[in-house]
Motif scaffolding. Structure first.
Motif, PDB file in Angstrom:
ATOM      1  N   VAL A   4       0.806  -1.231   0.000  1.00 47.13           N
ATOM      2  CA  VAL A   4       0.000   0.000   0.000  1.00 47.13           C
ATOM      3  C   VAL A   4       0.840   1.284   0.000  1.00 47.13           C
ATOM      4  O   VAL A   4       0.269   2.383   0.009  1.00 47.13           O
ATOM      5  N   HIS A   5       2.174   1.120  -0.003  1.00 44.11           N
ATOM      6  CA  HIS A   5       2.997   2.332  -0.015  1.00 44.11           C
ATOM      7  C   HIS A   5       4.384   2.025  -0.574  1.00 44.11           C
ATOM      8  O   HIS A   5       5.212   1.410   0.097  1.00 44.11           O
ATOM      9  N   CYS A   6       4.625   2.433  -1.814  1.00 42.04           N
ATOM     10  CA  CYS A   6       5.983   2.344  -2.354  1.00 42.04           C
ATOM     11  C   CYS A   6       6.185   3.479  -3.345  1.00 42.04           C
ATOM     12  O   CYS A   6       5.266   4.252  -3.622  1.00 42.04           O
ATOM     13  N   HIS A   7       7.419   3.574  -3.839  1.00 42.69           N
ATOM     14  CA  HIS A   7       7.770   4.709  -4.698  1.00 42.69           C
ATOM     15  C   HIS A   7       8.463   4.232  -5.978  1.00 42.69           C
ATOM     16  O   HIS A   7       9.628   4.571  -6.224  1.00 42.69           O
ATOM     17  N   LEU A   8       7.745   3.456  -6.788  1.00 42.10           N
ATOM     18  CA  LEU A   8       8.304   3.076  -8.099  1.00 42.10           C
ATOM     19  C   LEU A   8       8.350   4.300  -9.007  1.00 42.10           C
ATOM     20  O   LEU A   8       8.916   4.262 -10.091  1.00 42.10           O
ATOM     21  N   THR A 212       5.937  -1.473   1.710  1.00 41.52           N
ATOM     22  CA  THR A 212       7.412  -1.586   1.656  1.00 41.52           C
ATOM     23  C   THR A 212       8.143  -0.252   1.796  1.00 41.52           C
ATOM     24  O   THR A 212       9.273  -0.218   2.254  1.00 41.52           O
ATOM     25  N   ASP A 213       7.540   0.850   1.332  1.00 41.55           N
ATOM     26  CA  ASP A 213       8.250   2.124   1.205  1.00 41.55           C
ATOM     27  C   ASP A 213       9.452   1.995   0.275  1.00 41.55           C
ATOM     28  O   ASP A 213      10.431   2.731   0.410  1.00 41.55           O
ATOM     29  N   SER A 214       9.397   1.038  -0.662  1.00 41.45           N
ATOM     30  CA  SER A 214      10.472   0.903  -1.664  1.00 41.45           C
ATOM     31  C   SER A 214      10.739   2.255  -2.285  1.00 41.45           C
ATOM     32  O   SER A 214       9.774   2.972  -2.557  1.00 41.45           O
TER      33      SER A 214
END
Ligand code: NI
Length: 264
Positions: A4-8, A212-214
């Motif tokens: 629900v939260h990453c930065h691709l 993940t906060d990737s």
């Protein structure tokens, strides 16, 4: 399993996001939400959501950027928020931690920008995705003071850290709670006093969402290298273990939570 939260939408994935998305779906991730931190990264998150099935976008201005606002930023956000597959306003909130790359932005400015975006979310009937670093008390106060603007469900705290007291207040207001790969680390993060594992234990299963906060916060054993959405499964297994339930059960519950919260 949902991230629900990453930065691709960030530079770190510029060259291979196609592959990273494919890998995640092959590993068992079913939906991915990319989150903006200012106008251009929010635009990119919306672009990715338009390009791929099962990708969604959250748009907003992070407190780190509260002192570097573009002209008409709130109007720009508003028109972006109306695009298909935009499911929340975030990551927005307050941050009182002094980073090497970012000093603490004037809290007064942070607060103004946060409140403007709470108003926008209310107007557009979108939930909030909140960023909090060592500002939990002020965030809770702001939310309480703007109670009439808070929806049901109100949203989520992303990458939760802080005290049990803050967690209790967030849960009481109806917020969901996101946990990331840093729950696998031992010891406390700088400035924190409560073990993340204790926060996981305290949070009821019907309020947990996985993220993940990737590219940041890779779970063990990948700490220090680039995080990717497929690693959400590692973090989920860790949460299942803490909760004493099977991975399948954790997956089913957190997936249901995310679908409900973001109307996916
Ligand atoms: Ni983030």
């Amino acid at each position: 399993m949902i991230d629900v939260h990453c930065h691709l939408n960030f530079h770190s994935f510029e060259k291979d996001y196609d592959e990273v998305i494919k890998d995640a779906f092959e590993a068992g991730v079913t939906k991915i939400i990319n989150v903006g931190t200012k106008i251009d990264s929010s635009e990119k998150a919306v672009e990715l959501a338009q390009k791929y099935p099962n990708l969604y976008a959250i748009i907003g201005v992070h407190p780190h950027h509260a002192d570097k606002l573009e002209n008409n930023w709130i109007q720009k956000l508003q028109s972006l928020a109306k695009k298909p597959k935009v499911v929340a306003i975030g990551e927005i909130g307050m941050d009182y931690y002094s980073y090497k790359s970012n000093n603490i932005v004037d809290p007064k400015l942070q607060k103004e920008v946060f409140i403007k975006q709470i108003e926008l979310a209310h107007k557009l009937k979108l939930p909030l995705q909140i960023h909090n670093r060592q500002a939990g008390k002020d965030i809770i106060d702001i939310l309480i003071n703007h109670k009439s603007l808070i929806l049901n469900p109100p949203g989520m705290f992303h990458c939760f850290a802080g005290s049990i007291e803050i967690l209790k207040s967030a849960l009481q207001m109806g917020f969901y709670i996101g946990f990331d790969g840093n729950i696998t680390y031992s010891g406390l993060a700088p400035g924190e006093e409560t073990d993340l594992k204790d926060l996981v234990k305290y949070t009821p299963l019907d309020r947990i969402v996985t993220e993940t906060d990737s590219p940041y916060l890779s779970p063990l054993p990948y700490r220090g290298s680039r995080n990717v959405p497929s690693y959400v499964i590692i973090t989920a297994k860790f949460i299942a273990e803490i909760k004493g339930i099977t991975f399948q059960d954790l997956e089913a519950k957190t997936t249901k939570n995310a679908i409900k919260l973001f109307a996916l």
